[in-house]
Design a protein around this motif. Structure first.
Motif, PDB file in Angstrom:
ATOM      1  N   ARG A  35     -79.424  28.862 -57.752  1.00  0.00           N
ATOM      2  CA  ARG A  35     -80.311  30.595 -58.596  1.00  0.00           C
ATOM      3  C   ARG A  35     -80.867  29.043 -59.272  1.00  0.00           C
ATOM      4  O   ARG A  35     -82.435  29.559 -60.078  1.00  0.00           O
ATOM      5  N   THR A  36     -80.438  28.459 -59.734  1.00  0.00           N
ATOM      6  CA  THR A  36     -80.500  27.773 -60.995  1.00  0.00           C
ATOM      7  C   THR A  36     -81.711  26.629 -60.949  1.00  0.00           C
ATOM      8  O   THR A  36     -82.888  26.353 -61.482  1.00  0.00           O
ATOM      9  N   VAL A  37     -81.086  26.043 -59.997  1.00  0.00           N
ATOM     10  CA  VAL A  37     -82.210  24.999 -59.048  1.00  0.00           C
ATOM     11  C   VAL A  37     -83.023  25.159 -58.602  1.00  0.00           C
ATOM     12  O   VAL A  37     -84.668  25.166 -58.744  1.00  0.00           O
ATOM     13  N   LEU A  38     -83.485  26.761 -58.189  1.00  0.00           N
ATOM     14  CA  LEU A  38     -85.206  26.955 -57.889  1.00  0.00           C
ATOM     15  C   LEU A  38     -85.348  27.417 -58.745  1.00  0.00           C
ATOM     16  O   LEU A  38     -86.896  27.846 -58.363  1.00  0.00           O
ATOM     17  N   THR A  39     -84.947  28.342 -59.930  1.00  0.00           N
ATOM     18  CA  THR A  39     -85.584  29.036 -61.198  1.00  0.00           C
ATOM     19  C   THR A  39     -86.313  27.462 -61.489  1.00  0.00           C
ATOM     20  O   THR A  39     -87.960  27.091 -62.039  1.00  0.00           O
ATOM     21  N   ALA A  40     -85.851  26.398 -61.727  1.00  0.00           N
ATOM     22  CA  ALA A  40     -86.388  24.960 -62.192  1.00  0.00           C
ATOM     23  C   ALA A  40     -87.233  24.367 -61.537  1.00  0.00           C
ATOM     24  O   ALA A  40     -88.362  24.190 -61.785  1.00  0.00           O
ATOM     25  N   LEU A  41     -87.587  24.662 -60.058  1.00  0.00           N
ATOM     26  CA  LEU A  41     -87.755  23.666 -59.372  1.00  0.00           C
ATOM     27  C   LEU A  41     -88.948  24.899 -59.067  1.00  0.00           C
ATOM     28  O   LEU A  41     -90.654  24.433 -59.005  1.00  0.00           O
ATOM     29  N   ALA A  42     -88.865  26.330 -59.407  1.00  0.00           N
ATOM     30  CA  ALA A  42     -90.406  26.985 -59.391  1.00  0.00           C
ATOM     31  C   ALA A  42     -91.588  26.878 -60.449  1.00  0.00           C
ATOM     32  O   ALA A  42     -92.292  27.126 -60.579  1.00  0.00           O
ATOM     33  N   GLY A  43     -90.663  25.598 -61.853  1.00  0.00           N
ATOM     34  CA  GLY A  43     -91.586  25.778 -63.243  1.00  0.00           C
ATOM     35  C   GLY A  43     -92.531  24.698 -62.439  1.00  0.00           C
ATOM     36  O   GLY A  43     -93.401  24.104 -62.926  1.00  0.00           O
ATOM     37  N   LEU A  44     -91.646  23.392 -61.792  1.00  0.00           N
ATOM     38  CA  LEU A  44     -91.684  22.179 -61.512  1.00  0.00           C
ATOM     39  C   LEU A  44     -93.660  22.272 -60.609  1.00  0.00           C
ATOM     40  O   LEU A  44     -94.885  22.063 -60.471  1.00  0.00           O
ATOM     41  N   ILE A  45     -93.662  23.347 -59.504  1.00  0.00           N
ATOM     42  CA  ILE A  45     -93.939  24.278 -59.010  1.00  0.00           C
ATOM     43  C   ILE A  45     -95.558  24.627 -59.255  1.00  0.00           C
ATOM     44  O   ILE A  45     -96.625  24.863 -59.328  1.00  0.00           O
ATOM     45  N   ALA A  46     -95.153  25.415 -60.603  1.00  0.00           N
ATOM     46  CA  ALA A  46     -95.941  26.377 -61.577  1.00  0.00           C
ATOM     47  C   ALA A  46     -96.922  25.475 -62.219  1.00  0.00           C
ATOM     48  O   ALA A  46     -98.543  25.444 -62.198  1.00  0.00           O
ATOM     49  N   GLN A  47     -96.391  24.312 -62.516  1.00  0.00           N
ATOM     50  CA  GLN A  47     -97.293  22.970 -63.428  1.00  0.00           C
ATOM     51  C   GLN A  47     -98.049  22.158 -62.221  1.00  0.00           C
ATOM     52  O   GLN A  47     -99.072  22.292 -62.499  1.00  0.00           O
ATOM     53  N   ALA A  48     -97.338  22.039 -61.058  1.00  0.00           N
ATOM     54  CA  ALA A  48     -98.215  21.362 -59.946  1.00  0.00           C
ATOM     55  C   ALA A  48     -99.551  22.682 -60.279  1.00  0.00           C
ATOM     56  O   ALA A  48    -100.783  21.994 -59.946  1.00  0.00           O
ATOM     57  N   LEU A  49     -99.350  23.164 -59.903  1.00  0.00           N
ATOM     58  CA  LEU A  49    -100.408  24.563 -59.304  1.00  0.00           C
ATOM     59  C   LEU A  49    -101.310  24.778 -60.507  1.00  0.00           C
ATOM     60  O   LEU A  49    -102.432  24.786 -60.027  1.00  0.00           O
ATOM     61  N   ALA A  50    -100.930  23.926 -61.859  1.00  0.00           N
ATOM     62  CA  ALA A  50    -101.668  24.897 -62.823  1.00  0.00           C
ATOM     63  C   ALA A  50    -102.645  23.210 -63.116  1.00  0.00           C
ATOM     64  O   ALA A  50    -103.959  23.838 -62.711  1.00  0.00           O
ATOM     65  N   ARG A  51    -102.086  22.896 -62.749  1.00  0.00           N
ATOM     66  CA  ARG A  51    -102.699  21.079 -62.816  1.00  0.00           C
ATOM     67  C   ARG A  51    -104.039  21.042 -61.440  1.00  0.00           C
ATOM     68  O   ARG A  51    -104.714  20.663 -61.832  1.00  0.00           O
ATOM     69  N   ALA A  52    -103.604  21.639 -60.599  1.00  0.00           N
ATOM     70  CA  ALA A  52    -104.287  21.264 -59.214  1.00  0.00           C
ATOM     71  C   ALA A  52    -105.730  22.664 -59.340  1.00  0.00           C
ATOM     72  O   ALA A  52    -106.704  22.495 -59.208  1.00  0.00           O
ATOM     73  N   GLN A  53    -105.596  23.639 -60.298  1.00  0.00           N
ATOM     74  CA  GLN A  53    -105.807  24.853 -61.097  1.00  0.00           C
ATOM     75  C   GLN A  53    -107.505  23.789 -61.548  1.00  0.00           C
ATOM     76  O   GLN A  53    -108.562  24.309 -61.682  1.00  0.00           O
ATOM     77  N   ARG A  54    -106.714  23.179 -62.707  1.00  0.00           N
ATOM     78  CA  ARG A  54    -107.596  22.897 -63.753  1.00  0.00           C
ATOM     79  C   ARG A  54    -108.301  21.541 -63.097  1.00  0.00           C
ATOM     80  O   ARG A  54    -109.713  21.119 -63.031  1.00  0.00           O
ATOM     81  N   TYR A  55    -107.927  20.597 -61.923  1.00  0.00           N
ATOM     82  CA  TYR A  55    -108.467  19.611 -61.255  1.00  0.00           C
ATOM     83  C   TYR A  55    -109.581  20.229 -60.250  1.00  0.00           C
ATOM     84  O   TYR A  55    -110.571  19.436 -60.438  1.00  0.00           O
ATOM     85  N   ASP A  56    -109.074  21.621 -59.939  1.00  0.00           N
ATOM     86  CA  ASP A  56    -110.088  22.262 -58.599  1.00  0.00           C
ATOM     87  C   ASP A  56    -111.799  22.274 -59.699  1.00  0.00           C
ATOM     88  O   ASP A  56    -112.878  22.266 -59.321  1.00  0.00           O
ATOM     89  N   SER A  57    -111.302  22.959 -60.755  1.00  0.00           N
ATOM     90  CA  SER A  57    -112.443  23.654 -61.687  1.00  0.00           C
ATOM     91  C   SER A  57    -113.043  21.325 -62.296  1.00  0.00           C
ATOM     92  O   SER A  57    -114.530  21.962 -62.131  1.00  0.00           O
ATOM     93  N   GLU A  58    -113.058  21.036 -62.414  1.00  0.00           N
ATOM     94  CA  GLU A  58    -113.529  19.963 -63.201  1.00  0.00           C
ATOM     95  C   GLU A  58    -113.796  18.954 -61.839  1.00  0.00           C
ATOM     96  O   GLU A  58    -115.037  18.621 -62.285  1.00  0.00           O
TER      97      GLU A  58
END
Length: 713
Positions: free
Chosen positions: A449-472
């Motif tokens: 549960r701890t690892v999956l929660t941490a990985l979800a944070g990594l995935i969210a950061q990557a998706l947020a970066r991808a969304q900014r990249y898509d916009s730019e």
């Protein structure tokens, strides 16, 4: 060396013998227990594992292909032409953390580039026991160089004989000598299951108890690959244990379950590796376990060192892979490839938040159309995918019955299984939610549960970066589109058509451009250019150059003067970039033209009778390098019915192939195309390149055709 490892003629037999002899010889000379050879492939920048010994090939499939620009020792040895020596895990993790993220085991390894003269073929590698704190000695370095040198000379000989070194297939698995010995009668007396497996993963011996515990007659096991004979041991959750045993040489213990529908009692598996193979013991653990995929039993901590190593390196491996994902789709693909196998999952769905609604961005493993009903749901709907995001808490359901009890009436895609709903939150900002699905009920330990929660944070950061990249990227592409001509001038005697395709690899825009300019008196300027590099800077420089060419052209300058003036302007601007260009000044009435070329590919000319040729225009260096460069003019004639083709190198460059081959393909396509309508010709010429899955460069194409009769006056 396009030989297949399964044979197929004298060339392939010769190649196989050379690789097998070199691999086995190097491993013996260096006191190793495994080794292999990577060779260059037909794809530019890609090395393929051509031979391996001492390791089960299928178990190391993720390392069959290595890009030469990746931070791995094989790639560095090939790029630099220098040997890489890693005596232990500490030196490996210090220099190549990405390798240790995927193979977190203590072992030593040596990598030597293989070549002969100016030719570089690949890399020879040897895996051997770690020597912590003791560097690789001079004698071993010399032995490794000698082995690689011998291999390089043999490969050069094959090349000279007409068998070019280019590996395109799965690796050749070189047999490892199996030590003989007795002990079979003693093993048969044990209630403990015992299997002897060689370094290729093939079972050599199995006692009766092993057959009983495995659910198969012991006599049916020898001669078969372990993971084919006992497929439950081939589960992704157990692969790291076997890789650790084969690489580190240290015993590994773990619990395994034979099948999803079998007795829940675990089998305790121990791997005892040695120079010639691995002894596998099986024993009933006498306690229930959940299906393969979790790092520990529910509520407990990781038990064995291998469990702890696996739990530690999974987030690292996923994080490294996410750094290279640029789009939301690429991020989702990485999660599918890295996260699902790590936890034994079968289904994945990613929803992204937009205007207080969750929209399905990626799915795999769910019944077709099942998730459509949840696409676009608002944040006030009571669904686990919504509530995990609004509450910020992950939700775990060990069975579908638990999920149905918590959310009465929720549609279910299966009667059995488990689900994990993870919030995707980056820097406090909600991004979306992630759903992991499992085919069978299972527990989720505290560590999972701890690892999956941490990985979800990594995935969210990557998706947020991808969304900014898509916009730019959308903004940059809009800028580039605005800089390209929206409409080409129409004349009664000359038809022109332009095409532009952005590169398919990566997100950056490029600096390719084309233009058609009506100049006085009654002339038509055809221009094409390519700014070095990609990104907004390249597009901005392209816009400046296009404006400069237009200004010089409208001033009545000759092609030589236009190109020379543009060159000086680019040097004065000093953007740190250079560009190629081809400028043709055409008289539509007579078809006579003057052309100047600055480091750009030669144009093509299709004559009225269908013959097409590559023109030979005298040219100068690229723009932006030499302020005193000269750009001589060349005369040419565009006859009625003829077609002049100007293009950038993205249209003719194919990874791993000579650019002249691409130019010849384009010439043949132009010759085969119908002369009219010109739009169909343009579409035909860009169709092949545009359909490539990995086309790193942009494409610009400009066609001009004379439609009127020649003016002889």
């Amino acid at each position: 060396m396009t030989a297949r490892p399964d044979g197929g003629g004298p060339a392939s037999d010769a190649a196989g013998r050379v690789l097998a002899r070199a691999t086995a010889g190097a491993v013996r000379a260096l006191g190793g227990y495994a080794g292999g050879v990577y060779l260059r492939s037909g794809t530019e920048g890609l090395l393929r594992m051509a031979a391996v010994t001492g390791l089960p090939g299928a178990l190391f499939r993720p390392w069959w292909r290595i890009q030469v620009n990746r931070p791995y020792p094989v790639a560095e040895a090939f790029r630099s032409g220098q040997a890489v020596h890693l005596p232990d895990g500490e030196s490996t993790v210090r220099r190549f953390p990405q390798l240790m993220a995927g193979l977190p085991f203590p072992f030593g390894s040596l990598y030597e580039p293989v070549g002969c003269g100016e030719q570089r073929f690949g890399v020879l590698l040897v895996v051997r026991p770690a020597t912590p704190g003791v560097p690789v000695g001079a004698a071993d370095r010399a032995r490794m160089r000698e082995a690689a040198g011998d291999l390089g000379r043999e490969l050069a000989g094959l090349t000279a004989a007409g068998d070019p070194v280019c590996w395109e297939d799965d690796p050749l698995c070189v047999p490892w000598p199996v030590a003989g010995g007795g002990g079979a009668e003693a093993a048969e007396r044990l209630s403990l299951g015992v299997l002897s497996v060689d370094r290729q993963g093939v079972i050599g011996f199995a006692n009766a108890a092993a057959g009983t515990l495995a659910g198969l007659p012991a006599g049916r096991l020898p001669g078969r690959v372990l993971w084919e004979a006992l497929p439950w041991l081939g589960h992704p959750a157990y692969e790291d244990h076997f890789r650790g045993a084969f690489l580190s040489g240290e015993p590994v213990r773990f619990d395994a379950r034979r099948a999803a529908d079998a007795d829940p009692a675990a089998l305790s598996v121990v791997l005892y590796p040695g120079p010639s193979g691995v002894t596998v013991t099986l024993e009933g653990a006498g306690r229930p376990v959940y299906p393969a995929g979790e790092a520990a039993g529910p509520g407990g901590g990781p038990g064995e060192p291998a469990d702890r190593a696996s739990a530690l390196y999974r987030p690292v491996a996923l994080a490294i892979a996410l750094t290279e994902a640029m789009t939301a789709r690429q991020v989702s693909a990485v999660v599918t490839e890295e996260l699902l196998p790590a936890f034994g999952g079968r289904q994945l769905a990613i929803y992204l938040l937009d205007e207080r609604h969750l929209h399905l961005a990626w799915e795999t493993g769910f019944p077709q159309g099942f998730l459509d009903r949840f696409d676009g749901v608002s944040l006030d709907v009571r669904l686990p995918g919504v509530e995990t995001l609004t509450s910020g808490r992950p939700l775990f359901f060990e069975s579908m019955q638990h999920l149905a009890s918590a959310y009465p009436g929720i549609p279910l895609d299966a009667d059995v299984g488990a689900r994990a709903f993870l919030p995707l939150i980056a820097s406090g900002r909600p991004v979306g939610s992630c759903i992991l699905g499992f085919d069978a009920p299972r527990g989720f330990s505290r560590e999972e549960r701890t690892v999956l929660t941490a990985l979800a944070g990594l995935i969210a950061q990557a998706l947020a970066r991808a969304q900014r990249y898509d916009s730019e990227a959308a903004l940059a592409r809009g800028l580039q589109a605005a800089l390209l001509p929206h409409r080409l001038p129409a004349t009664g005697r000359v038809a022109t058509v332009g095409r532009y395709l952005p590169g398919s690899a990566g997100m950056d825009v490029g600096g390719d451009w084309y233009d058609v300019i009506e100049t006085a008196p009654g002339r038509l300027a055809l221009v094409i250019g390519d700014v070095q590099g990609h990104g907004v800077a390249a597009a901005a420089t392209m816009g400046q150059l296009r404006s400069a060419v237009r200004a010089f052209a409208l001033g009545g300058n000759t092609p030589e003067q236009v190109v020379r003036g543009t060159n000086r302007l680019l040097i004065d601007l000093d953007p740190g970039q250079f560009a190629s260009c081809c400028y043709v000044l055409l008289d539509p009435a007579t078809g006579r033209a003057l052309a100047a070329r600055a480091g750009h590919p030669q144009p093509l000319l299709r004559r009225a009778d269908g013959r097409a040729e590559v023109l030979d225009l005298t040219g100068g260096v690229v723009l932006g390098v030499d302020p005193g460069a000269a750009y001589p003019q060349t005369e040419l004639l565009l006859e009625p019915g003829g077609v002049l083709a100007l293009y950038t190198d993205g249209l003719v460059e194919v990874p791993g192939a000579d650019i002249d081959e691409g130019v010849e393909r384009l010439r043949a396509a132009l010759a085969a195309a119908r002369p009219a309508p010109l739009t169909e010709t343009a579409d035909r010429l860009v169709a092949v390149a545009g359909g490539q899955a990995d086309r790193p460069d942009d494409i610009a194409l400009l066609l001009a055709s004379r439609t009127g009769t020649a003016d002889t006056g």
